[in-house]
Structures are given as C-alpha cells and as structure tokens.
Design an enzyme around this catalytic site. Structure first.
Site, PDB file in Angstrom:
ATOM      1  N   LYS A   1     -12.528   1.567 -28.858  1.00 19.19           N
ATOM      2  CA  LYS A   1     -13.838   0.805 -29.094  1.00 19.19           C
ATOM      3  C   LYS A   1     -13.562  -0.414 -27.800  1.00 19.19           C
ATOM      4  O   LYS A   1     -12.231  -1.303 -27.531  1.00 19.19           O
ATOM      5  CB  LYS A   1     -12.668  -0.309 -30.139  1.00 19.19           C
TER       6      LYS A   1
ATOM      7  N   ASP B   1     -18.070  -3.629 -29.545  1.00 14.73           N
ATOM      8  CA  ASP B   1     -17.651  -4.754 -30.722  1.00 14.73           C
ATOM      9  C   ASP B   1     -18.421  -6.227 -29.773  1.00 14.73           C
ATOM     10  O   ASP B   1     -17.067  -6.536 -29.653  1.00 14.73           O
ATOM     11  CB  ASP B   1     -16.180  -4.653 -30.664  1.00 14.73           C
ATOM     12  N   LEU B   2     -18.964  -6.355 -29.673  1.00 17.78           N
ATOM     13  CA  LEU B   2     -19.674  -7.804 -28.965  1.00 17.78           C
ATOM     14  C   LEU B   2     -20.469  -8.681 -30.242  1.00 17.78           C
ATOM     15  O   LEU B   2     -20.237 -10.016 -30.421  1.00 17.78           O
ATOM     16  CB  LEU B   2     -20.649  -7.488 -28.253  1.00 17.78           C
ATOM     17  N   LYS B   3     -20.318  -8.178 -31.500  1.00 12.48           N
ATOM     18  CA  LYS B   3     -20.980  -9.295 -31.999  1.00 12.48           C
ATOM     19  C   LYS B   3     -21.721  -9.816 -32.255  1.00 12.48           C
ATOM     20  O   LYS B   3     -21.081 -11.752 -32.579  1.00 12.48           O
ATOM     21  CB  LYS B   3     -19.208  -9.645 -32.710  1.00 12.48           C
TER      22      LYS B   3
ATOM     23  N   ASP C   1     -26.563 -14.418 -32.544  1.00 15.67           N
ATOM     24  CA  ASP C   1     -27.498 -15.821 -32.366  1.00 15.67           C
ATOM     25  C   ASP C   1     -29.545 -15.449 -33.094  1.00 15.67           C
ATOM     26  O   ASP C   1     -29.075 -14.966 -34.688  1.00 15.67           O
ATOM     27  CB  ASP C   1     -28.162 -15.240 -30.895  1.00 15.67           C
TER      28      ASP C   1
ATOM     29  N   PRO D   1     -32.882 -14.051 -35.026  1.00 12.65           N
ATOM     30  CA  PRO D   1     -33.290 -13.191 -34.555  1.00 12.65           C
ATOM     31  C   PRO D   1     -33.961 -12.805 -33.408  1.00 12.65           C
ATOM     32  O   PRO D   1     -33.737 -11.603 -32.851  1.00 12.65           O
ATOM     33  CB  PRO D   1     -34.530 -13.512 -36.214  1.00 12.65           C
ATOM     34  N   ASN D   2     -34.571 -13.118 -32.638  1.00 15.38           N
ATOM     35  CA  ASN D   2     -35.374 -12.736 -31.413  1.00 15.38           C
ATOM     36  C   ASN D   2     -34.290 -12.034 -30.805  1.00 15.38           C
ATOM     37  O   ASN D   2     -34.524 -11.199 -29.314  1.00 15.38           O
ATOM     38  CB  ASN D   2     -36.585 -13.352 -31.025  1.00 15.38           C
ATOM     39  N   THR D   3     -33.660 -13.265 -30.496  1.00 17.29           N
ATOM     40  CA  THR D   3     -32.602 -13.696 -29.470  1.00 17.29           C
ATOM     41  C   THR D   3     -31.431 -11.583 -30.035  1.00 17.29           C
ATOM     42  O   THR D   3     -30.814 -10.587 -28.886  1.00 17.29           O
ATOM     43  CB  THR D   3     -32.114 -13.876 -29.116  1.00 17.29           C
TER      44      THR D   3
ATOM     45  N   THR E   1     -10.937 -10.885 -39.637  1.00 21.23           N
ATOM     46  CA  THR E   1      -9.137 -10.374 -40.139  1.00 21.23           C
ATOM     47  C   THR E   1      -8.301 -11.872 -39.880  1.00 21.23           C
ATOM     48  O   THR E   1      -7.169 -11.641 -40.441  1.00 21.23           O
ATOM     49  CB  THR E   1      -9.060  -9.368 -39.824  1.00 21.23           C
TER      50      THR E   1
ATOM     51  N   ARG F   1      -3.587  -3.665 -30.797  1.00 24.49           N
ATOM     52  CA  ARG F   1      -1.940  -4.214 -29.899  1.00 24.49           C
ATOM     53  C   ARG F   1      -0.679  -3.405 -30.595  1.00 24.49           C
ATOM     54  O   ARG F   1       0.004  -2.372 -29.471  1.00 24.49           O
ATOM     55  CB  ARG F   1      -1.612  -5.485 -29.965  1.00 24.49           C
TER      56      ARG F   1
HETATM   57  O1  LIG Z   1     -12.572  -8.888 -38.073  1.00 25.52           O
HETATM   58  C1  LIG Z   1     -12.234  -8.365 -36.752  1.00 25.52           C
HETATM   59  C2  LIG Z   1     -13.306  -7.970 -36.076  1.00 25.52           C
HETATM   60  C3  LIG Z   1     -12.995  -7.408 -34.776  1.00 25.52           C
HETATM   61  N1  LIG Z   1     -10.890  -7.420 -34.605  1.00 25.52           N
HETATM   62  C4  LIG Z   1     -10.842  -6.488 -33.675  1.00 25.52           C
HETATM   63  O2  LIG Z   1     -10.184  -5.195 -33.114  1.00 25.52           O
HETATM   64  C5  LIG Z   1      -8.950  -5.539 -32.964  1.00 25.52           C
HETATM   65  C6  LIG Z   1      -7.967  -5.417 -33.481  1.00 25.52           C
HETATM   66  O3  LIG Z   1      -6.665  -5.985 -32.562  1.00 25.52           O
HETATM   67  P1  LIG Z   1      -5.438  -5.762 -32.608  1.00 25.52           P
HETATM   68  O4  LIG Z   1      -4.458  -6.212 -31.400  1.00 25.52           O
HETATM   69  O5  LIG Z   1      -5.134  -4.079 -33.004  1.00 25.52           O
HETATM   70  O6  LIG Z   1      -5.014  -6.865 -34.031  1.00 25.52           O
HETATM   71  C7  LIG Z   1      -8.913  -7.178 -31.568  1.00 25.52           C
HETATM   72  O7  LIG Z   1     -10.558  -5.914 -30.496  1.00 25.52           O
HETATM   73  C8  LIG Z   1     -10.570  -7.786 -32.237  1.00 25.52           C
HETATM   74  O8  LIG Z   1     -11.197  -7.787 -31.281  1.00 25.52           O
HETATM   75  C9  LIG Z   1     -10.519  -8.045 -35.376  1.00 25.52           C
HETATM   76  O9  LIG Z   1      -9.392  -7.849 -34.815  1.00 25.52           O
HETATM   77  N2  LIG Z   1     -11.213  -7.811 -36.490  1.00 25.52           N
END
Ligand SMILES: O=c1ccn([C@@H]2O[C@H](COP(=O)(O)O)[C@@H](O)[C@H]2O)c(=O)[nH]1
Length: 232
Positions: A30, A57-59, A62, A64-66, A116, A208
């Site tokens: 990721k 994973d840029l989430k 914004d 909709p158009n952007t 999370t 981590r």
């Molecule tokens: O809800 C979310 C969405 C994305 N993440 C991403 O996952 C990893 C988790 O890293 P750990 O070091 O295992 O905690 C991290 O890159 C977050 O940006 C998330 O944790 N929760």
C-alpha cells in the site's frame, strides 16, 4: 486468498528499497499519502517494476468533478486498488468510478467508511452522527455498493456485518490489524489476522507491525500464515 497488504508508510523510495530488499517474493503493498505526496508517480513505476501489486491509498474526498478528474489521472498509473472517502457521497463515488474506468483502469475502487482510528464516541461527538458506529459504517458501505464500487475499507470488527448485508464478494479491506504483542498506536478498532479471516475480511492491511519489527520478513510470514490458515 489475497496476500496481506503491507502499508509502505515511508518518506522516500530509498527507505522503501531498503525495506523491500530482503523479501524474495511478490508482495501486495500500500502506497499512502506520506510516500506518494512526497515522491509522486515515479514511486508507483519503481514498485511495479519490482513485481509488486499496489493499493494506492489516497482517500480522495472532494466535489464530484474534482474527484472524477483526479481518478482519471490516477487510473493511468499501473495500480490494482485505489480509494475514496464514502463521506464524499454517492455522486462523488459514481464520478470517481467513471473517471477510473474512463482511463481504462481495472483497479478495484473501494470507499473508506469510518477510519479505524475513530471510536464510536469520537464519531458521535466530533462528526455529530447520532447512531452506532456499526450503523454509520453499514450506511456508508451500502451507499458505496449502490454507487457501483467494489468494496469498502472498514475494520475487521465490521466485516462480518458487511458480508452478511452486502455479500461475500463485496470487498472488505481491513486495516488496524495487530498481533497480540503489537502496540496499538493511534488505531482504535483493531483485530488480529485470525479474527479478520474468521469475520469475512477479504484483505488485511498491516503497516507498523511489520515495518517497525526487528525482522520484517519473519513478521510478514507470521501474519500471512495466521491470515491464510483455515480456522474451523
Ligand atoms: O481506516 C483506515 C484507512 C486506512 N488506514 C491505513 O492503513 C495503514 C495502517 O497502518 P498501521 O501501521 O498498521 O496502523 C496506514 O497506512 C493507514 O493510513 C488505516 O489505518 N485505517
């Protein structure tokens, strides 16, 4: 069975190279904001050239158009998964999907439900959502499915609920994975790989616990084994 997704939360490609070097296998990794925003698309090319799959994973969140136009650009990268925030709404998610597919990309598009790192109390007090966190997550997941997305990002604590409501093939990508000996850090809704497997997660994301371990390859294999082992 999908491989555990390793979150490469590093500041530059040199750190990524050092981390990946001892792995003699193809991984699912990721790339998040820390790495991508400081290094740009070249990072994707180099990791793909090493034979690894990528969840970008840029989430995006914004208007909709952007988001649609940004997704069109990201779709030109050779990535296997990408995401938006479901809180951006159904029109935003539909435009994201259109943008991605217009570029010719077949990458899975998933939507973040509740991070999370968010507790039910935080959600109620800070987002002023007066339902349970499970209701909020199921609401976002349902919206994502109706918008045509491939799945959601949630914790493994909610994956069984989403599977039962929206089906096994709808992706449940679950960060917040920890083994019992790991530090929780800033995560709130955590689960073990075994729990995630038992509870319908389709993917686990581990950062981590692997990247900061003294032996990342051994830790990765410990987690992979726990994730892949059939539990009765
Ligand atoms: O809800 C979310 C969405 C994305 N993440 C991403 O996952 C990893 C988790 O890293 P750990 O070091 O295992 O905690 C991290 O890159 C977050 O940006 C998330 O944790 N929760």
């Amino acid at each position: 069975m999908t491989k555990p997704i390793i979150a490469l939360d590093f500041k530059d490609m040199e750190a990524v190279r050092i981390f990946l070097k001892p792995f003699n296998e193809s991984l699912f990794v990721k790339v998040g904001m820390e790495l991508y925003l400081q290094n740009g698309p070249d990072i994707i090319k180099e990791i793909r050239n090493q034979g690894h799959e990528i969840f970008l994973d840029l989430k995006l969140h914004d208007i909709p158009n952007t988001v649609g136009q940004a997704m069109k650009g990201l779709g030109n990268l050779d990535i296997q998964m990408v995401n938006v925030h479901a809180a951006g709404g159904s029109i935003m998610m539909q435009r994201a999907l259109e943008g991605l597919r217009d570029s010719g990309s077949t990458a899975s598009l998933v939507a973040v439900t509740q991070l999370t790192s968010t507790s039910e109390l935080m959600m109620q007090q800070e987002q002023n959502i007066q339902s349970s966190i499970n209701d909020s997550i199921l609401n976002y997941a349902t919206l994502a499915q109706k918008s045509g997305l491939d799945g959601v990002v949630c914790s493994a604590n909610e994956s069984a609920m989403i599977r039962d409501a929206l089906g096994a093939s709808f992706l449940k990508v679950t960060p917040g994975i920890r083994t019992p000996e790991d530090a929780k850090g800033d995560q709130v809704r955590i689960a073990t790989p075994e729990f995630a497997k038992l509870n319908g997660a389709t993917h686990i994301v581990v950062g981590r616990s692997i990247t900061q371990d003294t032996n990342p390859v051994a830790k990765y294999h410990q987690i992979k084994k726990a994730w892949e082992t059939d539990v009765k």
